[in-house]
Design an enzyme around this catalytic site. Structure first.
Site, PDB file in Angstrom:
ATOM      1  N   ARG A  19      -7.417  10.648  -6.954  1.00  0.00           N
ATOM      2  CA  ARG A  19      -8.602   9.833  -6.703  1.00  0.00           C
ATOM      3  C   ARG A  19      -9.857  10.695  -6.820  1.00  0.00           C
ATOM      4  O   ARG A  19     -10.860  10.267  -7.393  1.00  0.00           O
ATOM      5  CB  ARG A  19      -8.517   9.210  -5.322  1.00  0.00           C
ATOM      6  CG  ARG A  19      -9.633   8.248  -4.985  1.00  0.00           C
ATOM      7  CD  ARG A  19      -9.435   7.777  -3.559  1.00  0.00           C
ATOM      8  NE  ARG A  19     -10.434   6.852  -3.111  1.00  0.00           N
ATOM      9  CZ  ARG A  19     -11.646   7.197  -2.694  1.00  0.00           C
ATOM     10  NH1 ARG A  19     -12.012   8.464  -2.737  1.00  0.00           N
ATOM     11  NH2 ARG A  19     -12.476   6.270  -2.267  1.00  0.00           N
TER      12      ARG A  19
ATOM     13  N   TYR B 210     -14.147 -12.529   0.340  1.00  0.00           N
ATOM     14  CA  TYR B 210     -14.901 -11.322  -0.033  1.00  0.00           C
ATOM     15  C   TYR B 210     -16.132 -11.669  -0.852  1.00  0.00           C
ATOM     16  O   TYR B 210     -17.180 -11.041  -0.720  1.00  0.00           O
ATOM     17  CB  TYR B 210     -14.008 -10.357  -0.818  1.00  0.00           C
ATOM     18  CG  TYR B 210     -13.028  -9.630   0.062  1.00  0.00           C
ATOM     19  CD1 TYR B 210     -13.428  -8.522   0.816  1.00  0.00           C
ATOM     20  CD2 TYR B 210     -11.716 -10.054   0.188  1.00  0.00           C
ATOM     21  CE1 TYR B 210     -12.540  -7.852   1.645  1.00  0.00           C
ATOM     22  CE2 TYR B 210     -10.819  -9.398   1.013  1.00  0.00           C
ATOM     23  CZ  TYR B 210     -11.241  -8.303   1.745  1.00  0.00           C
ATOM     24  OH  TYR B 210     -10.368  -7.654   2.575  1.00  0.00           O
TER      25      TYR B 210
ATOM     26  N   ARG C 230      -4.123   6.432   0.347  1.00  0.00           N
ATOM     27  CA  ARG C 230      -4.739   7.640   0.912  1.00  0.00           C
ATOM     28  C   ARG C 230      -3.857   8.431   1.869  1.00  0.00           C
ATOM     29  O   ARG C 230      -4.190   9.565   2.196  1.00  0.00           O
ATOM     30  CB  ARG C 230      -6.050   7.272   1.609  1.00  0.00           C
ATOM     31  CG  ARG C 230      -7.176   7.019   0.623  1.00  0.00           C
ATOM     32  CD  ARG C 230      -8.383   6.467   1.335  1.00  0.00           C
ATOM     33  NE  ARG C 230      -8.008   5.223   1.994  1.00  0.00           N
ATOM     34  CZ  ARG C 230      -8.888   4.327   2.443  1.00  0.00           C
ATOM     35  NH1 ARG C 230     -10.182   4.554   2.312  1.00  0.00           N
ATOM     36  NH2 ARG C 230      -8.484   3.220   3.021  1.00  0.00           N
TER      37      ARG C 230
ATOM     38  N   ASP D 271      -6.376  -3.460  -7.466  1.00  0.00           N
ATOM     39  CA  ASP D 271      -6.903  -4.089  -6.256  1.00  0.00           C
ATOM     40  C   ASP D 271      -7.088  -5.575  -6.516  1.00  0.00           C
ATOM     41  O   ASP D 271      -7.256  -5.998  -7.668  1.00  0.00           O
ATOM     42  CB  ASP D 271      -8.243  -3.465  -5.842  1.00  0.00           C
ATOM     43  CG  ASP D 271      -8.567  -3.812  -4.398  1.00  0.00           C
ATOM     44  OD1 ASP D 271      -8.026  -3.161  -3.495  1.00  0.00           O
ATOM     45  OD2 ASP D 271      -9.336  -4.775  -4.171  1.00  0.00           O
TER      46      ASP D 271
ATOM     47  N   ARG E 120       0.816  -1.230   0.000  1.00  0.00           N
ATOM     48  CA  ARG E 120       0.000   0.000   0.000  1.00  0.00           C
ATOM     49  C   ARG E 120       0.845   1.272   0.000  1.00  0.00           C
ATOM     50  O   ARG E 120       0.484   2.261   0.647  1.00  0.00           O
ATOM     51  CB  ARG E 120      -0.927   0.049   1.216  1.00  0.00           C
ATOM     52  CG  ARG E 120      -2.129  -0.859   1.120  1.00  0.00           C
ATOM     53  CD  ARG E 120      -3.206  -0.248   0.232  1.00  0.00           C
ATOM     54  NE  ARG E 120      -4.318  -1.160   0.100  1.00  0.00           N
ATOM     55  CZ  ARG E 120      -5.390  -1.153   0.888  1.00  0.00           C
ATOM     56  NH1 ARG E 120      -5.511  -0.256   1.828  1.00  0.00           N
ATOM     57  NH2 ARG E 120      -6.338  -2.037   0.707  1.00  0.00           N
TER      58      ARG E 120
HETATM   59  O1  CP3 Z   1       0.135  -1.919  -2.391  1.00  0.00           O
HETATM   60  C1  CP3 Z   1      -0.139  -1.035  -3.246  1.00  0.00           C
HETATM   61  O2  CP3 Z   1       0.212   0.153  -3.123  1.00  0.00           O
HETATM   62  C2  CP3 Z   1      -0.824  -1.469  -4.517  1.00  0.00           C
HETATM   63  C3  CP3 Z   1      -2.243  -1.326  -4.548  1.00  0.00           C
HETATM   64  C4  CP3 Z   1      -3.130  -2.252  -3.756  1.00  0.00           C
HETATM   65  C5  CP3 Z   1      -4.370  -1.820  -3.255  1.00  0.00           C
HETATM   66  N1  CP3 Z   1      -5.021  -2.898  -2.724  1.00  0.00           N
HETATM   67  C6  CP3 Z   1      -4.871  -0.445  -3.332  1.00  0.00           C
HETATM   68  C7  CP3 Z   1      -6.055  -0.050  -2.547  1.00  0.00           C
HETATM   69  C8  CP3 Z   1      -3.008  -3.609  -3.457  1.00  0.00           C
HETATM   70  C9  CP3 Z   1      -1.843  -4.555  -3.704  1.00  0.00           C
HETATM   71  C10 CP3 Z   1      -4.212  -4.001  -2.821  1.00  0.00           C
HETATM   72  C11 CP3 Z   1      -4.486  -5.386  -2.392  1.00  0.00           C
HETATM   73  C12 CP3 Z   1      -5.673  -5.668  -1.584  1.00  0.00           C
HETATM   74  N2  CP3 Z   1      -6.927  -5.159  -1.710  1.00  0.00           N
HETATM   75  C13 CP3 Z   1      -5.705  -6.637  -0.563  1.00  0.00           C
HETATM   76  C14 CP3 Z   1      -4.559  -7.520  -0.184  1.00  0.00           C
HETATM   77  C15 CP3 Z   1      -3.601  -6.808   0.672  1.00  0.00           C
HETATM   78  C16 CP3 Z   1      -4.120  -6.491   2.016  1.00  0.00           C
HETATM   79  O3  CP3 Z   1      -4.248  -5.298   2.322  1.00  0.00           O
HETATM   80  O4  CP3 Z   1      -4.384  -7.450   2.766  1.00  0.00           O
HETATM   81  C17 CP3 Z   1      -7.007  -6.652  -0.038  1.00  0.00           C
HETATM   82  C18 CP3 Z   1      -7.502  -7.517   1.089  1.00  0.00           C
HETATM   83  C19 CP3 Z   1      -7.775  -5.729  -0.782  1.00  0.00           C
HETATM   84  C20 CP3 Z   1      -9.229  -5.443  -0.641  1.00  0.00           C
HETATM   85  C21 CP3 Z   1      -9.481  -4.036  -0.309  1.00  0.00           C
HETATM   86  N3  CP3 Z   1      -9.252  -2.981  -1.160  1.00  0.00           N
HETATM   87  C22 CP3 Z   1      -9.993  -3.505   0.891  1.00  0.00           C
HETATM   88  C23 CP3 Z   1     -10.364  -4.337   2.101  1.00  0.00           C
HETATM   89  C24 CP3 Z   1     -10.071  -2.124   0.734  1.00  0.00           C
HETATM   90  C25 CP3 Z   1     -10.672  -1.127   1.684  1.00  0.00           C
HETATM   91  C26 CP3 Z   1      -9.794  -0.886   2.837  1.00  0.00           C
HETATM   92  C27 CP3 Z   1      -9.513   0.568   2.958  1.00  0.00           C
HETATM   93  O5  CP3 Z   1      -8.360   0.902   3.251  1.00  0.00           O
HETATM   94  O6  CP3 Z   1     -10.438   1.361   2.785  1.00  0.00           O
HETATM   95  C28 CP3 Z   1      -9.571  -1.803  -0.538  1.00  0.00           C
HETATM   96  C29 CP3 Z   1      -9.436  -0.467  -1.117  1.00  0.00           C
HETATM   97  C30 CP3 Z   1      -8.081  -0.030  -1.562  1.00  0.00           C
HETATM   98  N4  CP3 Z   1      -7.180  -0.794  -2.256  1.00  0.00           N
HETATM   99  C31 CP3 Z   1      -7.518   1.267  -1.386  1.00  0.00           C
HETATM  100  C32 CP3 Z   1      -6.261   1.258  -2.011  1.00  0.00           C
HETATM  101  C33 CP3 Z   1      -5.299   2.400  -2.148  1.00  0.00           C
HETATM  102  C34 CP3 Z   1      -8.221   2.435  -0.712  1.00  0.00           C
HETATM  103  C35 CP3 Z   1      -9.249   2.919  -1.651  1.00  0.00           C
HETATM  104  C36 CP3 Z   1      -9.524   4.383  -1.584  1.00  0.00           C
HETATM  105  O7  CP3 Z   1      -8.798   5.173  -2.210  1.00  0.00           O
HETATM  106  O8  CP3 Z   1     -10.504   4.717  -0.908  1.00  0.00           O
END
Ligand code: CP3
Length: 353
Positions: free
Chosen positions: A36, A149, A27, A73, A23
């Site tokens: 975004r 999910y 944000r 994602d 990540r």
């Molecule tokens: O790592 C990186 O910078 C690359 C991008 C990336 C994102 N998600 C961006 C993201 C990667 C590799 C992921 C993987 C991901 N997504 C996982 C596996 C890794 C982990 O964290 O366990 C999972 C479980 C997800 C599912 C997911 N996506 C969730 C549960 C959420 C919401 C959580 C939150 O923080 O709100 C997301 C959204 C998400 N994925 C965001 C980002 C930058 C936030 C979205 C936003 O801008 O509002």
């Protein structure tokens, strides 16, 4: 300078311990929030290759990171198989049509999936055009984590619905996990053809399973994927494959046997102990607590980074190679970007000394 991360994974000589952060784009960065907002939503951002490229590169402009990770994602696969996905502000991902019956599994459409994911492959090509020598990491969720999910319809605290499937309906669970594995294999092959240098499997929720359930429902599918995706990139060089089961420290022996080149560690395990368990040819990634980075107390951070680097080194014949520094999970939103700059430079400086 040759790639420190590829050298470290390949157990070659390194000038410093390489670092990237799960990540690292997100944000906590004001420039991310700006793009975004321009895209309108998180999913729009993922689906726009130009903007996804900008966001992928943002953390590399600010910090001296050793790798980029594609901005996307894990949930784009179920979406491309026909599930309706929305990211609800402050609530995370939501599927409006969750998986409840065998018919729902049969309805998951593999035929159009890769065409629908074309935006991912376009973003990879764009990123590679901009990155010069910095490696680009592609990724997928693990079958079990995606299934969580898809069955829960979103994030969950205790995974009761997903576990009910595994315990009450193992055959159907295997049917779903096999279908997801096939989808992930096709998806990762296409990512590799599009130019990624490393791939990572995020088994983010594997650690919520019992020992027996992990060995039946998560690990074999990670292995199936590794057996069926290339070990070389589109140019014929070795392509490292990272496997990260959060909470997977109990299964290091078994994860070591499935064909991963790198094992990701969360912060529960001592990395030096992990080094003594995992065979020397497999690299380790991790294992700083993301909360420590978010709190940002420089003394505490320096003490812990010194401990992690030292613990790895001592267990590795006083050599840093084979370690990729990372957090044990993603960067928290409350993290001040200055802390990230401090951490990246600190890891480089301490491991160079
Ligand atoms: O790592 C990186 O910078 C690359 C991008 C990336 C994102 N998600 C961006 C993201 C990667 C590799 C992921 C993987 C991901 N997504 C996982 C596996 C890794 C982990 O964290 O366990 C999972 C479980 C997800 C599912 C997911 N996506 C969730 C549960 C959420 C919401 C959580 C939150 O923080 O709100 C997301 C959204 C998400 N994925 C965001 C980002 C930058 C936030 C979205 C936003 O801008 O509002």
């Amino acid at each position: 300078m040759s790639s420190q991360i590829l050298n470290s994974i390949n157990h070659q000589k390194i000038e410093h311990t390489p670092i990237w952060l799960m990540r690292q784009a997100g944000r906590y960065l004001p420039e991310y929030r700006e793009i975004r907002a321009k895209a309108g939503s998180f999913l729009n951002l993922c689906k726009n290759p130009e903007l996804a490229t900008v966001v992928t590169l943002q953390p590399l402009k600010r910090f001296d990171l050793d790798a980029a990770i594609l901005f996307s994602d894990i949930l784009v696969i179920p979406e491309a198989m026909g599930m309706e996905l929305n990211f609800v502000e402050n609530e995370g991902p939501k599927f409006s049509n969750k998986i409840m019956t065998e018919q729902d599994i049969d309805n998951l459409d593999l035929n159009d999936m890769l065409a629908k994911l074309e935006y991912v492959f376009a973003a990879i090509k764009n990123c590679k055009g901009e990155l010069n020598s910095t490696p680009l990491i592609g990724f997928s969720g693990s079958p079990f984590t995606l299934a969580c999910y898809m069955i829960e319809g979103g994030s969950s605290k205790d995974y009761v619905n997903a576990k009910r499937w595994l315990y009450n309906n193992p055959e159907l669970s295997h049917k779903l996990l096999n279908k997801l594995s096939d989808a992930i294999i096709q998806y990762l092959i296409k990512q590799i053809e599009s130019g990624v240098d490393i791939v990572m499997l995020f088994d983010s929720w594997g650690g919520v399973l019992s020992d027996a359930a992990y060995l039946e429902f998560s690990l074999p599918y990670l292995e199936k994927i590794l057996k069926n995706i290339p070990q070389v990139n589109h140019l014929g060089s070795k392509l490292p494959r990272i496997v990260f089961t959060k909470g997977g420290g109990l299964w290091l022996n078994k994860i070591s046997a499935i064909g991963a080149d790198v094992i990701g560690l969360d912060w529960n395990i001592n990395i030096g102990e992990a080094r003594t368990i995992v065979p020397a040819n497999i690299a380790l990634q991790g294992n700083l607590d993301p909360v420590l980075l978010a709190i940002g107390d420089r003394n505490a951070l320096k003490k812990e980074v010194t401990r992690i680097l030292g613990s790895y080194r001592a267990a590795n014949g006083f050599n840093n190679t084979g370690h990729v520094f990372n957090l044990g999970h993603g960067v928290l939103q409350i993290t001040n970007p200055d802390n990230v700059a401090y951490l990246v430079d600190l890891v480089h400086e301490l491991s160079r000394a």
